[in-house]
Design a protein around this motif. Structure first.
Motif, PDB file in Angstrom:
ATOM      1  N   LEU A 181       0.829  -1.211   0.000  1.00 16.36           N
ATOM      2  CA  LEU A 181       0.000   0.000   0.000  1.00 16.36           C
ATOM      3  C   LEU A 181       0.862   1.258   0.000  1.00 16.36           C
ATOM      4  CD1 LEU A 181      -2.966  -0.855   2.415  1.00 16.36           C
ATOM      5  CD2 LEU A 181      -3.005  -0.715  -0.087  1.00 16.36           C
ATOM      6  N   ALA A 182       1.977   1.230   0.726  1.00 11.20           N
ATOM      7  CA  ALA A 182       2.866   2.405   0.752  1.00 11.20           C
ATOM      8  C   ALA A 182       3.337   2.740  -0.661  1.00 11.20           C
ATOM      9  CB  ALA A 182       4.061   2.129   1.669  1.00 11.20           C
ATOM     10  N   LEU A 183       3.711   1.719  -1.431  1.00  7.47           N
ATOM     11  CA  LEU A 183       4.170   1.949  -2.806  1.00  7.47           C
ATOM     12  C   LEU A 183       3.042   2.511  -3.669  1.00  7.47           C
ATOM     13  CD1 LEU A 183       6.216  -1.357  -3.221  1.00  7.47           C
ATOM     14  CD2 LEU A 183       7.187   0.934  -3.115  1.00  7.47           C
ATOM     15  N   ILE A 184       1.831   1.962  -3.487  1.00  4.93           N
ATOM     16  CA  ILE A 184       0.675   2.449  -4.256  1.00  4.93           C
ATOM     17  C   ILE A 184       0.399   3.912  -3.910  1.00  4.93           C
ATOM     18  CG2 ILE A 184      -1.822   2.190  -4.599  1.00  4.93           C
ATOM     19  CD1 ILE A 184      -1.351  -0.863  -3.993  1.00  4.93           C
ATOM     20  N   LEU A 185       0.439   4.228  -2.604  1.00  7.61           N
ATOM     21  CA  LEU A 185       0.149   5.596  -2.158  1.00  7.61           C
ATOM     22  C   LEU A 185       1.157   6.597  -2.715  1.00  7.61           C
ATOM     23  CD1 LEU A 185      -0.770   4.810   1.548  1.00  7.61           C
ATOM     24  CD2 LEU A 185      -2.334   5.680  -0.209  1.00  7.61           C
ATOM     25  N   LEU A 186       2.387   6.138  -2.942  1.00 11.03           N
ATOM     26  CA  LEU A 186       3.407   7.025  -3.506  1.00 11.03           C
ATOM     27  C   LEU A 186       3.355   7.029  -5.037  1.00 11.03           C
ATOM     28  CD1 LEU A 186       6.400   6.258  -1.102  1.00 11.03           C
ATOM     29  CD2 LEU A 186       4.879   8.241  -1.080  1.00 11.03           C
ATOM     30  N   GLY A 187       2.384   6.332  -5.595  1.00 10.78           N
ATOM     31  CA  GLY A 187       2.172   6.368  -7.044  1.00 10.78           C
ATOM     32  C   GLY A 187       3.192   5.554  -7.822  1.00 10.78           C
ATOM     33  N   ILE A 188       3.798   4.569  -7.179  1.00 12.76           N
ATOM     34  CA  ILE A 188       4.835   3.794  -7.863  1.00 12.76           C
ATOM     35  C   ILE A 188       4.196   2.749  -8.767  1.00 12.76           C
ATOM     36  CG2 ILE A 188       6.603   2.025  -7.416  1.00 12.76           C
ATOM     37  CD1 ILE A 188       7.142   4.118  -4.913  1.00 12.76           C
ATOM     38  N   ILE A 200      -3.069   7.904   5.273  1.00 14.96           N
ATOM     39  CA  ILE A 200      -3.598   6.773   6.062  1.00 14.96           C
ATOM     40  C   ILE A 200      -5.076   6.555   5.756  1.00 14.96           C
ATOM     41  CG2 ILE A 200      -4.034   5.929   8.413  1.00 14.96           C
ATOM     42  CD1 ILE A 200      -1.077   5.756   7.408  1.00 14.96           C
ATOM     43  N   LYS A 201      -5.819   7.645   5.548  1.00 16.80           N
ATOM     44  CA  LYS A 201      -7.239   7.506   5.161  1.00 16.80           C
ATOM     45  C   LYS A 201      -7.350   6.746   3.842  1.00 16.80           C
ATOM     46  CE  LYS A 201     -10.142  10.909   7.395  1.00 16.80           C
ATOM     47  NZ  LYS A 201     -10.541  12.317   7.418  1.00 16.80           N
ATOM     48  N   LYS A 202      -6.461   7.118   2.899  1.00 21.64           N
ATOM     49  CA  LYS A 202      -6.485   6.446   1.592  1.00 21.64           C
ATOM     50  C   LYS A 202      -6.060   4.979   1.733  1.00 21.64           C
ATOM     51  CE  LYS A 202      -5.861   6.996  -3.240  1.00 21.64           C
ATOM     52  NZ  LYS A 202      -4.879   7.429  -4.252  1.00 21.64           N
ATOM     53  N   ALA A 203      -5.112   4.703   2.652  1.00 22.65           N
ATOM     54  CA  ALA A 203      -4.685   3.319   2.873  1.00 22.65           C
ATOM     55  C   ALA A 203      -5.868   2.490   3.368  1.00 22.65           C
ATOM     56  CB  ALA A 203      -3.542   3.270   3.888  1.00 22.65           C
ATOM     57  N   ARG A 204      -6.642   3.044   4.309  1.00 24.39           N
ATOM     58  CA  ARG A 204      -7.807   2.307   4.823  1.00 24.39           C
ATOM     59  C   ARG A 204      -8.824   2.067   3.711  1.00 24.39           C
ATOM     60  NH1 ARG A 204      -8.041   6.097   9.599  1.00 24.39           N
ATOM     61  NH2 ARG A 204      -6.573   5.212  11.105  1.00 24.39           N
ATOM     62  N   PHE A 205      -8.999   3.060   2.862  1.00 19.82           N
ATOM     63  CA  PHE A 205      -9.949   2.964   1.737  1.00 19.82           C
ATOM     64  C   PHE A 205      -9.508   1.860   0.772  1.00 19.82           C
ATOM     65  CE2 PHE A 205     -10.504   4.496  -2.712  1.00 19.82           C
ATOM     66  CZ  PHE A 205     -11.886   4.423  -2.819  1.00 19.82           C
ATOM     67  N   LEU A 206      -8.246   1.874   0.380  1.00 18.94           N
ATOM     68  CA  LEU A 206      -7.750   0.861  -0.568  1.00 18.94           C
ATOM     69  C   LEU A 206      -7.766  -0.539   0.063  1.00 18.94           C
ATOM     70  CD1 LEU A 206      -4.702   2.781  -2.107  1.00 18.94           C
ATOM     71  CD2 LEU A 206      -6.888   2.270  -3.252  1.00 18.94           C
ATOM     72  N   ALA A 207      -7.540  -0.593   1.386  1.00 16.50           N
ATOM     73  CA  ALA A 207      -7.445  -1.888   2.074  1.00 16.50           C
ATOM     74  C   ALA A 207      -8.807  -2.535   2.291  1.00 16.50           C
ATOM     75  CB  ALA A 207      -6.737  -1.711   3.414  1.00 16.50           C
ATOM     76  N   THR A 208      -9.895  -1.781   2.050  1.00 20.16           N
ATOM     77  CA  THR A 208     -11.242  -2.346   2.192  1.00 20.16           C
ATOM     78  C   THR A 208     -11.962  -2.305   0.846  1.00 20.16           C
ATOM     79  OG1 THR A 208     -11.912  -0.174   3.029  1.00 20.16           O
ATOM     80  CG2 THR A 208     -11.546  -1.898   4.655  1.00 20.16           C
ATOM     81  N   GLN A 209     -11.263  -2.723  -0.199  1.00 19.28           N
ATOM     82  CA  GLN A 209     -11.812  -2.928  -1.542  1.00 19.28           C
ATOM     83  C   GLN A 209     -12.183  -1.640  -2.274  1.00 19.28           C
ATOM     84  OE1 GLN A 209     -11.219  -5.789  -2.475  1.00 19.28           O
ATOM     85  NE2 GLN A 209     -12.042  -7.464  -1.228  1.00 19.28           N
ATOM     86  N   ALA A 210     -11.659  -0.492  -1.777  1.00 16.81           N
ATOM     87  CA  ALA A 210     -11.851   0.782  -2.485  1.00 16.81           C
ATOM     88  C   ALA A 210     -13.312   1.024  -2.856  1.00 16.81           C
ATOM     89  CB  ALA A 210     -10.950   0.850  -3.733  1.00 16.81           C
ATOM     90  N   ARG A 211     -14.155   0.993  -1.831  1.00 15.09           N
ATOM     91  CA  ARG A 211     -15.598   1.200  -2.070  1.00 15.09           C
ATOM     92  C   ARG A 211     -15.924   2.690  -2.036  1.00 15.09           C
ATOM     93  NH1 ARG A 211     -16.477  -3.414   1.807  1.00 15.09           N
ATOM     94  NH2 ARG A 211     -16.989  -1.812   3.322  1.00 15.09           N
TER      95      ARG A 211
END
Ligand code: PLP
Length: 382
Positions: free
Chosen positions: A66-73, A210-221
């Motif tokens: 998720l850290a890599l995704i959040l940094l746009g990698i 961190i808000k975005k991490a929680r969002f992505l970690a729960t199927q990005a609903r």
């Protein structure tokens, strides 16, 4: 001989409260990857480390991903990663289609060499391919040289993902590991200093991340009555049942650090005695201002200085007595799966791997266990 109970390298060690927290999850029927224990466990993580925001996740590997995704990698990007580490530090770089660039260790901490880090950055800048993130690791709980690594990150404007999976409870001059990077990773796998059986966390002072991490970690609903998705999501959240274990473990974390540091002191005295008899066994150093949780006690046995005893001699002698020990992490640039990845270094991590061994280091080792361990080692160091 092998009817003797196994002594593990690092086994789970529950405190008094874990079962009560788990029972509470059952009693209230919060059996899901959300709930009050997840929220409270996240608060515990923030209170302990001093970081502002935390997302409890299903594993440390998920946190790095998720850290890599959040940094746009993404595809074709380069990510600088400590070579001497567990594969989970590097695998998520591949999940994102990016290229890991491995950085050798420095002799002092066994962690990422700031010198080769900067050399790699300069080399990629010349090719107009600026690396997108730096992943340093705190091997066996020993803090990396974060002061210099963070300076380099700032100088070249490259964010740091701090892999503190092995270093919960460690600090540098009082600043906790897990608070140095833009994004920071903890693991609660079964072998770590505290465990939720499996689990991890992503920490940051940036609320949006961190808000975005929680969002992505729960199927990005998306916010809608039906299931609506504008992003690809993941199922990476920690279960409320397991977060209950985590809340109990947080109550004993400092005790676990103390117990593991006592293990180190025990081994240190043992090897000091041996070194008086013509051996030269070296323990992982703890540089001034660093405080290691001593997750694992690790030693270097160079056969040239130790009457031809190798780390394998010692490992096999322990194994014969049903005692687990393990060579240091094999560097990623030497792994078959990463042969094509670029590497910057001078062979320090290769030498550490060749002669290094991790010794049984659980916080629940008994005096009887230590007697078995020293008896087995005495047969090698006569
Ligand atoms: C354990 C570990 C991880 C992965 O954590 P999991 O919770 O097992 O996914 C990542 N990096 C390092 C250095 C580790 O030791």
């Amino acid at each position: 001989m092998n009817d003797k109970p196994k002594i593990w390298l690092s086994s789970p060690h529950m405190g008094e409260m874990e079962q009560a927290f788990v029972k509470e999850a059952f009693d209230t029927n919060w059996i899901a990857p959300l709930g009050p224990h997840v929220n409270d466990f996240e608060k515990d993580l923030c209170n302990y480390t001093g970081v502002k925001y935390a997302a409890a996740l299903s594993s440390g590997t998920a946190a790095i991903h998720l850290a890599l995704i959040l940094l746009g990698i993404s595809n074709g990007d380069n990510v600088l990663c400590q070579s001497m580490t567990f594969s989970a530090s590097a695998n998520p770089i591949i999940y994102q289609g990016a290229t890991p660039v491995f950085i050798d260790s420095e002799g002092e901490t066994w962690n990422m060499s700031p010198e080769f880090l900067e050399e790699a950055i300069i080399s990629f800048l010349k090719k107009n391919a600026k690396p997108k993130a730096i992943i340093p690791v705190h091997l066996y709980g020993m803090p990396a040289n974060m002061e210099v690594i963070c300076e380099i990150g700032k100088k070249y404007n490259i964010p740091i993902i701090e892999d503190a999976a092995e270093a919960f409870g460690s600090n540098i001059g009082g600043k906790n590991c897990g608070t140095f990077g833009e994004l920071n990773v903890l693991s609660f796998n079964g072998n770590k200093i505290i465990t939720t059986s499996s689990g991890g966390a992503l920490l940051s002072d940036d609320e949006k991340l961190i808000k975005k991490a929680r969002f992505l970690a729960t199927q990005a609903r998306d916010n809608a009555p039906h299931y609506q998705h504008s992003n690809i999501g993941y199922n990476y959240r920690l279960s409320n049942v397991l977060a209950g274990i985590g809340r109990g473990q947080m109550l004993v974390l400092d005790k676990r650090v103390e117990q593991r540091r006592n293990n180190y002191q025990f081994y240190k005295q043992y090897f000091e005695e041996k070194n008086k008899k013509g051996y030269n066994i070296v323990l992982q150093p703890e540089p001034e201002s660093c405080f290691s949780n001593r997750w694992l006690t690790a030693i270097i046995i160079n056969p040239i200085q130790n009457k031809n005893i190798t780390r394998e001699t010692l490992r096999l002698a322990l194994n014969k007595e049903n005692i687990e020990s393990r060579p240091l992490w094999k560097p990623m640039h030497q792994q078959p799966v990463f042969v094509e990845a670029p590497f910057f270094g001078d062979g320090t991590s290769e030498r550490l791997f060749a002669n290094g061994l991790c010794l049984p280091s659980g916080s629940n080792l008994t005096e009887k266990d230590f007697a078995r361990i020293t008896n087995a080692m005495d047969k090698v160091f006569k």
